[in-house]
Design a protein around this motif. Sequence first.
Motif, PDB file in Angstrom:
ATOM      1  N   TRP A 128     -57.364  38.430   9.126  1.00 55.81           N
ATOM      2  CA  TRP A 128     -55.972  38.536   9.553  1.00 55.81           C
ATOM      3  C   TRP A 128     -55.661  37.445  10.565  1.00 55.81           C
ATOM      4  O   TRP A 128     -56.424  37.240  11.503  1.00 55.81           O
ATOM      5  CB  TRP A 128     -55.709  39.905  10.172  1.00 55.81           C
ATOM      6  CG  TRP A 128     -55.920  41.009   9.201  1.00 55.81           C
ATOM      7  CD1 TRP A 128     -57.052  41.745   9.046  1.00 55.81           C
ATOM      8  CD2 TRP A 128     -54.993  41.484   8.237  1.00 55.81           C
ATOM      9  NE1 TRP A 128     -56.885  42.655   8.038  1.00 55.81           N
ATOM     10  CE2 TRP A 128     -55.616  42.521   7.522  1.00 55.81           C
ATOM     11  CE3 TRP A 128     -53.700  41.140   7.902  1.00 55.81           C
ATOM     12  CZ2 TRP A 128     -54.993  43.215   6.499  1.00 55.81           C
ATOM     13  CZ3 TRP A 128     -53.068  41.834   6.887  1.00 55.81           C
ATOM     14  CH2 TRP A 128     -53.714  42.859   6.196  1.00 55.81           C
ATOM     15  N   VAL A 157     -48.963  46.508   7.846  1.00 58.39           N
ATOM     16  CA  VAL A 157     -50.061  45.753   8.453  1.00 58.39           C
ATOM     17  C   VAL A 157     -50.962  46.691   9.243  1.00 58.39           C
ATOM     18  O   VAL A 157     -52.190  46.621   9.139  1.00 58.39           O
ATOM     19  CB  VAL A 157     -49.515  44.610   9.342  1.00 58.39           C
ATOM     20  CG1 VAL A 157     -50.625  43.956  10.142  1.00 58.39           C
ATOM     21  CG2 VAL A 157     -48.780  43.575   8.496  1.00 58.39           C
ATOM     22  N   VAL A 212     -54.979  46.867   8.625  1.00 57.64           N
ATOM     23  CA  VAL A 212     -55.941  46.268   9.551  1.00 57.64           C
ATOM     24  C   VAL A 212     -56.905  47.304  10.116  1.00 57.64           C
ATOM     25  O   VAL A 212     -57.933  46.951  10.683  1.00 57.64           O
ATOM     26  CB  VAL A 212     -55.276  45.504  10.724  1.00 57.64           C
ATOM     27  CG1 VAL A 212     -54.419  44.371  10.211  1.00 57.64           C
ATOM     28  CG2 VAL A 212     -54.502  46.422  11.638  1.00 57.64           C
TER      29      VAL A 212
END
Length: 108
Positions: A16, A37, A41
């Motif tokens: 990322w 996101v 993540v």
Amino acid sequence: MTDKIRGSIGPDGPPWPVDLLADLHAGVLEPNRAADVRARVGDDPEARAVLAALDAVRTDLGALRDAPAPPMPDHLAARLDAALAEEARRAFGGAPSRPRPPRPAGRR
């Protein structure tokens, strides 16, 4: 910005980009994008480490905000006062002003 540390592979998978993680942490991503996101993540230990580091920075900065600032040394205050007086004299003309007497200790 280009993420030079973790690579610039697209923001849709690891690694990322640090810029994307910083934007997520700062709360500046569009809400739907942030939710996507954040969900993705969570499985990446490196991304979690970056977010934890950003949390630590925020905590450290908050502690500095609340800490008392040390007083400015008198010699620096005198130099600053003299520089400001000289700039005011140049900008507005007239005779240079006389320097102020030293400030009492503890008052800035």
